[in-house]
Write a protein that holds these residues in place. Sequence first.
Motif, PDB file in Angstrom:
ATOM      1  N   MET A 296       7.849  55.201  18.472  1.00 56.42           N
ATOM      2  CA  MET A 296       8.250  54.520  19.707  1.00 56.42           C
ATOM      3  C   MET A 296       7.124  53.712  20.347  1.00 56.42           C
ATOM      4  O   MET A 296       7.082  53.555  21.565  1.00 56.42           O
ATOM      5  CB  MET A 296       8.889  55.506  20.690  1.00 56.42           C
TER       6      MET A 296
ATOM      7  N   ARG B 255      10.279  50.135  21.063  1.00 56.90           N
ATOM      8  CA  ARG B 255      11.510  50.879  21.329  1.00 56.90           C
ATOM      9  C   ARG B 255      12.483  49.942  22.054  1.00 56.90           C
ATOM     10  O   ARG B 255      12.133  48.817  22.404  1.00 56.90           O
ATOM     11  CB  ARG B 255      11.219  52.151  22.148  1.00 56.90           C
ATOM     12  N   GLY B 256      13.704  50.442  22.282  1.00 53.80           N
ATOM     13  CA  GLY B 256      14.744  49.571  22.837  1.00 53.80           C
ATOM     14  C   GLY B 256      15.503  48.970  21.667  1.00 53.80           C
ATOM     15  O   GLY B 256      14.897  48.480  20.702  1.00 53.80           O
ATOM     16  N   ALA B 257      16.837  49.009  21.764  1.00 54.01           N
ATOM     17  CA  ALA B 257      17.663  48.657  20.611  1.00 54.01           C
ATOM     18  C   ALA B 257      17.361  47.269  20.030  1.00 54.01           C
ATOM     19  O   ALA B 257      17.117  47.138  18.820  1.00 54.01           O
ATOM     20  CB  ALA B 257      19.140  48.788  20.992  1.00 54.01           C
ATOM     21  N   PRO B 258      17.345  46.204  20.843  1.00 54.71           N
ATOM     22  CA  PRO B 258      17.096  44.885  20.231  1.00 54.71           C
ATOM     23  C   PRO B 258      15.693  44.767  19.630  1.00 54.71           C
ATOM     24  O   PRO B 258      15.516  44.144  18.576  1.00 54.71           O
ATOM     25  CB  PRO B 258      17.267  43.911  21.405  1.00 54.71           C
TER      26      PRO B 258
ATOM     27  N   ARG C 217      15.345  55.230  13.260  1.00 60.48           N
ATOM     28  CA  ARG C 217      16.023  55.662  14.498  1.00 60.48           C
ATOM     29  C   ARG C 217      17.526  55.463  14.276  1.00 60.48           C
ATOM     30  O   ARG C 217      17.970  54.338  14.043  1.00 60.48           O
ATOM     31  CB  ARG C 217      15.524  54.871  15.703  1.00 60.48           C
TER      32      ARG C 217
ATOM     33  N   CYS D 192      16.513  54.436  32.061  1.00 57.53           N
ATOM     34  CA  CYS D 192      15.686  54.111  30.897  1.00 57.53           C
ATOM     35  C   CYS D 192      15.047  52.737  31.080  1.00 57.53           C
ATOM     36  O   CYS D 192      14.834  52.282  32.212  1.00 57.53           O
ATOM     37  CB  CYS D 192      16.497  54.188  29.603  1.00 57.53           C
TER      38      CYS D 192
ATOM     39  N   ALA E 164      15.769  48.914  29.807  1.00 55.99           N
ATOM     40  CA  ALA E 164      16.502  47.877  29.073  1.00 55.99           C
ATOM     41  C   ALA E 164      15.981  46.538  29.582  1.00 55.99           C
ATOM     42  O   ALA E 164      16.740  45.638  29.908  1.00 55.99           O
ATOM     43  CB  ALA E 164      17.995  48.031  29.274  1.00 55.99           C
TER      44      ALA E 164
ATOM     45  N   ALA F 165      12.047  46.020  26.018  1.00 59.91           N
ATOM     46  CA  ALA F 165      12.991  46.660  25.093  1.00 59.91           C
ATOM     47  C   ALA F 165      13.637  45.617  24.192  1.00 59.91           C
ATOM     48  O   ALA F 165      14.454  45.942  23.329  1.00 59.91           O
ATOM     49  CB  ALA F 165      14.067  47.403  25.879  1.00 59.91           C
TER      50      ALA F 165
ATOM     51  N   THR G  34      18.061  43.261  28.701  1.00 61.66           N
ATOM     52  CA  THR G  34      19.517  43.182  28.799  1.00 61.66           C
ATOM     53  C   THR G  34      19.934  43.574  30.224  1.00 61.66           C
ATOM     54  O   THR G  34      20.263  42.712  31.028  1.00 61.66           O
ATOM     55  CB  THR G  34      20.200  44.061  27.743  1.00 61.66           C
TER      56      THR G  34
ATOM     57  N   GLN H 212      10.738  56.511  30.232  1.00 58.13           N
ATOM     58  CA  GLN H 212      10.738  55.042  30.047  1.00 58.13           C
ATOM     59  C   GLN H 212      10.965  54.318  31.372  1.00 58.13           C
ATOM     60  O   GLN H 212      10.518  53.189  31.545  1.00 58.13           O
ATOM     61  CB  GLN H 212      11.837  54.626  29.062  1.00 58.13           C
TER      62      GLN H 212
ATOM     63  N   CYS I 160      22.252  49.448  26.317  1.00 54.84           N
ATOM     64  CA  CYS I 160      22.961  50.367  25.433  1.00 54.84           C
ATOM     65  C   CYS I 160      22.496  50.214  23.991  1.00 54.84           C
ATOM     66  O   CYS I 160      21.919  49.195  23.604  1.00 54.84           O
ATOM     67  CB  CYS I 160      24.445  50.212  25.641  1.00 54.84           C
ATOM     68  N   ASP I 161      22.702  51.281  23.244  1.00 46.65           N
ATOM     69  CA  ASP I 161      22.231  51.338  21.856  1.00 46.65           C
ATOM     70  C   ASP I 161      23.342  51.138  20.843  1.00 46.65           C
ATOM     71  O   ASP I 161      23.091  50.785  19.693  1.00 46.65           O
ATOM     72  CB  ASP I 161      21.524  52.665  21.608  1.00 46.65           C
TER      73      ASP I 161
ATOM     74  N   ASN J 201      23.867  55.420  25.158  1.00 42.72           N
ATOM     75  CA  ASN J 201      22.614  54.956  25.774  1.00 42.72           C
ATOM     76  C   ASN J 201      21.755  56.186  26.042  1.00 42.72           C
ATOM     77  O   ASN J 201      22.152  57.325  25.771  1.00 42.72           O
ATOM     78  CB  ASN J 201      22.903  54.160  27.063  1.00 42.72           C
ATOM     79  N   LYS J 202      20.577  55.942  26.568  1.00 43.68           N
ATOM     80  CA  LYS J 202      19.606  57.023  26.794  1.00 43.68           C
ATOM     81  C   LYS J 202      20.240  58.213  27.494  1.00 43.68           C
ATOM     82  O   LYS J 202      21.021  58.056  28.427  1.00 43.68           O
ATOM     83  CB  LYS J 202      18.454  56.442  27.622  1.00 43.68           C
TER      84      LYS J 202
HETATM   85  O1  MRU Z   1      14.716  55.696  23.076  1.00 42.58           O
HETATM   86  P1  MRU Z   1      14.585  54.289  23.588  1.00 42.58           P
HETATM   87  O2  MRU Z   1      13.512  54.126  24.596  1.00 42.58           O
HETATM   88  O3  MRU Z   1      14.507  53.294  22.470  1.00 42.58           O
HETATM   89  O4  MRU Z   1      15.978  54.057  24.333  1.00 42.58           O
HETATM   90  C1  MRU Z   1      16.233  52.811  24.868  1.00 42.58           C
HETATM   91  C2  MRU Z   1      17.518  52.742  25.594  1.00 42.58           C
HETATM   92  O5  MRU Z   1      18.243  53.692  25.699  1.00 42.58           O
HETATM   93  C3  MRU Z   1      17.902  51.391  26.109  1.00 42.58           C
HETATM   94  O6  MRU Z   1      18.703  51.510  27.257  1.00 42.58           O
HETATM   95  C4  MRU Z   1      18.695  50.637  25.039  1.00 42.58           C
HETATM   96  O7  MRU Z   1      18.026  50.662  23.819  1.00 42.58           O
HETATM   97  C5  MRU Z   1      18.950  49.228  25.427  1.00 42.58           C
HETATM   98  S1  MRU Z   1      17.459  48.263  25.369  1.00 42.58           S
HETATM   99  C6  MRU Z   1      17.820  46.685  25.839  1.00 42.58           C
END
Ligand code: MRU
Length: 368
Positions: free
Chosen positions: A43, A46-49, A83, A168, A170, A174, A180, A207, A247-248, A258-259
């Motif tokens: 990490m 981190r963050g989905a995108p 992940r 979290c 976003a 991220a 986002t 986070q 969201c993931d 999401n987190k």
């Molecule tokens: O475990 P993380 O820190 O990667 O979790 C991140 C989240 O939950 C974010 O809300 C999600 O990835 C969206 S990021 C634009």
Amino acid sequence: MSRTLWTDEAGVLRTVDQTVLPFERRELALRTLDDCDRAIREMQVRGAPLIGAVGAYGLALALRADPSDASLAHACERLAGARPTAVNLRWALGRVRGRVAAAPPARRASLAWDEAGRICDEDVACNARIGEHGAGLLRALAGRRPGPRGIARAAAAAGGALNLLTHCNAGRIATVDHGTALAPIYRLHAEGVPVHVWVDETRPRNQGAALTAWELAERGVAHTVIADNAGGLLMMQGRVDAVIVGCDRVAANGDVANKVGTYLKALAARDNGVPFYVACPVSTIDPETPDGASIPIEERAAREVTHMAGMLDDGSRASVRIVPEGSAVANPAFDITPARLVTALVTERGVCDASAAGLRAVLAASPA
Ligand code: MRU
């Protein structure tokens, strides 16, 4: 350089190590598949995108070292396992793989590198659009007439500012840029709309406290860090106009991962008539996963719960134990918010219902 991920003239991928923020800005050079895999697992990114973008470059770096079919398959499998919850990682790997698989091995690395660059550029553009669409929704809230709950009381309590709660991070870090859930907030702030953000600390990795607070401060956005359990009371007191989270993964029926802790905020929001918005690019929508129960929930190390990392008063950093030795610990990193609790999804293609029909419509809409 405002992007979270960039490449230099020597073809080295660079980012910022998020495990040492907000206390230190340490740049990381990612030169190999191993570097990218480690950065995602630990990490540092981190963050989905963002993990999708790093995964895409990781594949390109693997192909630079060995462009064979076997290397491509191995790198995809390894990175996809780094992940499991955020579908953006799998999506980005699939996209790069699809671009290079039929190409002669000698061309694969450069094709993959270019595709990863396109994924990054598109992420920036998507998030800017999410910012526009989300700002539209939030502006409408700010214009609402006073009532017994929600905007009137929240705005009055904050001297007219729109009060948003997020969980979290976003934000910009991220993603490749803009974020986002935070993109609409940055946009309103840039337009001069008074905004104040309640920032959930987001245990166990904090986070919110470490990253969201840091980046909101960097942009001059008013914010207040709260313990994760405070949001319900604030909503009940009418001090939150809307919740907005990232969201993931969005399942085909509109359930959202999401987190961990997001679900409880959605419940509190519903009970108090507070809109609950989820912001994400369409690459986070996973039509292959039927519902939230089918989304894999990442279980992370117990140490994230038993210990807390931070800075001591003398400026040194430490990780301290906060749970008795021997207590059992569980650490699910994400949770599922059922579609029925989501007021709307905000994507780069527009705002839609969190429902199978809403998702189908937004996926069919033309790209921004
Ligand atoms: O475990 P993380 O820190 O990667 O979790 C991140 C989240 O939950 C974010 O809300 C999600 O990835 C969206 S990021 C634009």
